[in-house]
Design a protein around this motif. Sequence first.
Motif, mmCIF file in Angstrom:
data_model
loop_
_atom_site.group_PDB
_atom_site.id
_atom_site.type_symbol
_atom_site.label_atom_id
_atom_site.label_comp_id
_atom_site.label_asym_id
_atom_site.label_seq_id
_atom_site.Cartn_x
_atom_site.Cartn_y
_atom_site.Cartn_z
ATOM 1 N N SER A 134 46.633 83.122 42.512
ATOM 2 C CA SER A 134 47.014 84.738 41.123
ATOM 3 C C SER A 134 45.947 84.947 40.136
ATOM 4 O O SER A 134 45.673 85.450 39.831
ATOM 5 C CB SER A 134 48.571 84.866 41.696
ATOM 6 N N LEU A 135 46.397 83.840 39.166
ATOM 7 C CA LEU A 135 45.904 84.082 37.749
ATOM 8 C C LEU A 135 43.917 84.080 37.635
ATOM 9 O O LEU A 135 43.695 84.828 36.697
ATOM 10 C CB LEU A 135 45.911 82.804 37.502
ATOM 11 N N GLN A 136 43.844 83.041 39.007
ATOM 12 C CA GLN A 136 42.554 83.262 38.773
ATOM 13 C C GLN A 136 41.406 84.339 39.460
ATOM 14 O O GLN A 136 40.595 85.253 38.375
ATOM 15 C CB GLN A 136 41.621 82.540 39.301
ATOM 16 N N SER A 137 42.567 85.178 40.293
ATOM 17 C CA SER A 137 42.424 86.667 40.497
ATOM 18 C C SER A 137 42.640 87.408 39.809
ATOM 19 O O SER A 137 41.423 88.142 39.254
ATOM 20 C CB SER A 137 43.091 87.332 41.745
ATOM 21 N N ALA A 138 43.877 87.322 38.362
ATOM 22 C CA ALA A 138 43.441 88.073 37.651
ATOM 23 C C ALA A 138 42.570 88.085 36.661
ATOM 24 O O ALA A 138 42.218 88.720 36.050
ATOM 25 C CB ALA A 138 45.134 87.906 37.066
ATOM 26 N N MET A 139 42.268 86.752 35.913
ATOM 27 C CA MET A 139 40.824 86.795 35.270
ATOM 28 C C MET A 139 39.992 86.903 35.696
ATOM 29 O O MET A 139 39.627 87.957 35.155
ATOM 30 C CB MET A 139 41.432 85.024 34.832
ATOM 31 N N SER A 140 39.204 87.188 36.455
ATOM 32 C CA SER A 140 38.149 87.782 37.404
ATOM 33 C C SER A 140 37.814 89.354 37.516
ATOM 34 O O SER A 140 37.403 90.075 37.554
ATOM 35 C CB SER A 140 37.471 87.088 38.639
ATOM 36 N N ASP A 141 39.603 89.745 37.527
ATOM 37 C CA ASP A 141 39.942 91.356 37.888
ATOM 38 C C ASP A 141 40.847 91.814 37.300
ATOM 39 O O ASP A 141 42.018 91.261 38.402
ATOM 40 C CB ASP A 141 39.115 91.237 39.761
ATOM 41 N N ASP A 144 51.140 88.999 41.868
ATOM 42 C CA ASP A 144 49.400 89.445 40.905
ATOM 43 C C ASP A 144 49.693 89.978 40.431
ATOM 44 O O ASP A 144 49.518 90.053 38.640
ATOM 45 C CB ASP A 144 48.942 89.979 42.166
ATOM 46 N N ASP A 145 50.770 91.072 40.804
ATOM 47 C CA ASP A 145 50.922 91.950 38.848
ATOM 48 C C ASP A 145 51.318 91.042 37.844
ATOM 49 O O ASP A 145 50.407 91.729 36.422
ATOM 50 C CB ASP A 145 52.427 92.841 39.417
ATOM 51 N N THR A 146 52.593 89.776 37.654
ATOM 52 C CA THR A 146 52.291 89.549 36.856
ATOM 53 C C THR A 146 51.596 88.928 36.669
ATOM 54 O O THR A 146 51.404 89.016 34.927
ATOM 55 C CB THR A 146 54.144 88.870 37.289
ATOM 56 N N ALA A 147 51.079 87.841 37.526
ATOM 57 C CA ALA A 147 49.738 87.053 37.137
ATOM 58 C C ALA A 147 48.710 87.992 35.948
ATOM 59 O O ALA A 147 47.576 88.042 34.481
ATOM 60 C CB ALA A 147 49.168 86.269 38.057
ATOM 61 N N ILE A 148 48.453 89.623 36.256
ATOM 62 C CA ILE A 148 47.800 90.232 35.511
ATOM 63 C C ILE A 148 47.981 90.237 34.299
ATOM 64 O O ILE A 148 47.490 90.483 33.208
ATOM 65 C CB ILE A 148 47.360 91.442 36.372
ATOM 66 N N ALA A 149 49.296 90.636 34.321
ATOM 67 C CA ALA A 149 49.654 90.803 32.989
ATOM 68 C C ALA A 149 49.559 89.722 32.000
ATOM 69 O O ALA A 149 49.655 89.887 30.848
ATOM 70 C CB ALA A 149 51.525 90.789 32.978
#
Length: 192
Positions: A177-184, A42-47
């Motif tokens: 993970s990317l979807q979660s990162a895009m929304s939050d 998730d940390d990477t996806a958030i970046a």
Amino acid sequence: MSNPPTEFYSAERWQNWIDRIDDEEIDPEDESSARLLLNLQDDTAIAIAKIVSAYDDGELEGEAALEEIADVRNIVLDEVDIDDEEKLMLVDGVQTSLVCVFFAAEEYVANGPAEEASVSEYLRAAADAEAEEDLDAALGYAAQAGTLVIDGEELDMAVAEDLEYGLVTEWINGLDSLQSAMSDPEVVEEDE
């Protein structure tokens, strides 16, 4: 144009996660171990979400955004130095899941969201291509699905339940993970 953050992700940040995985007893069946691996992903996806968002907001030019994505990809997909074979396999699984995230982000920046099909149609096409051992096509379809996820379309995880476990299901995991990162796009704290 406001100045984008100077660094979206660093080799040091990735290494901190790897060191934690290396230091801890990892049991994929154990919830805290599974969470550690998911946080790494998730940390990477958030970046990546932050890079794409900066691009969407006009804070990063396309070329700069692609360079930032490539930088993160080079850090994350580099060979990991862990002696424990099982931990190495688990990190490899995270890296595999993230491959599609990088390709989707690059595709999104280069060509915008895909327009020919829905997220689940692209993922089914990816699974069909994987079944025919055409992995390049499979990754291409999965990345197209990812461009739609970046654009705000819903990734229904039920699509993965119908698929045979393989690269495409790993990539879907990364897209989740990317979807979660895009929304939050909140940063995952390394010391949780």
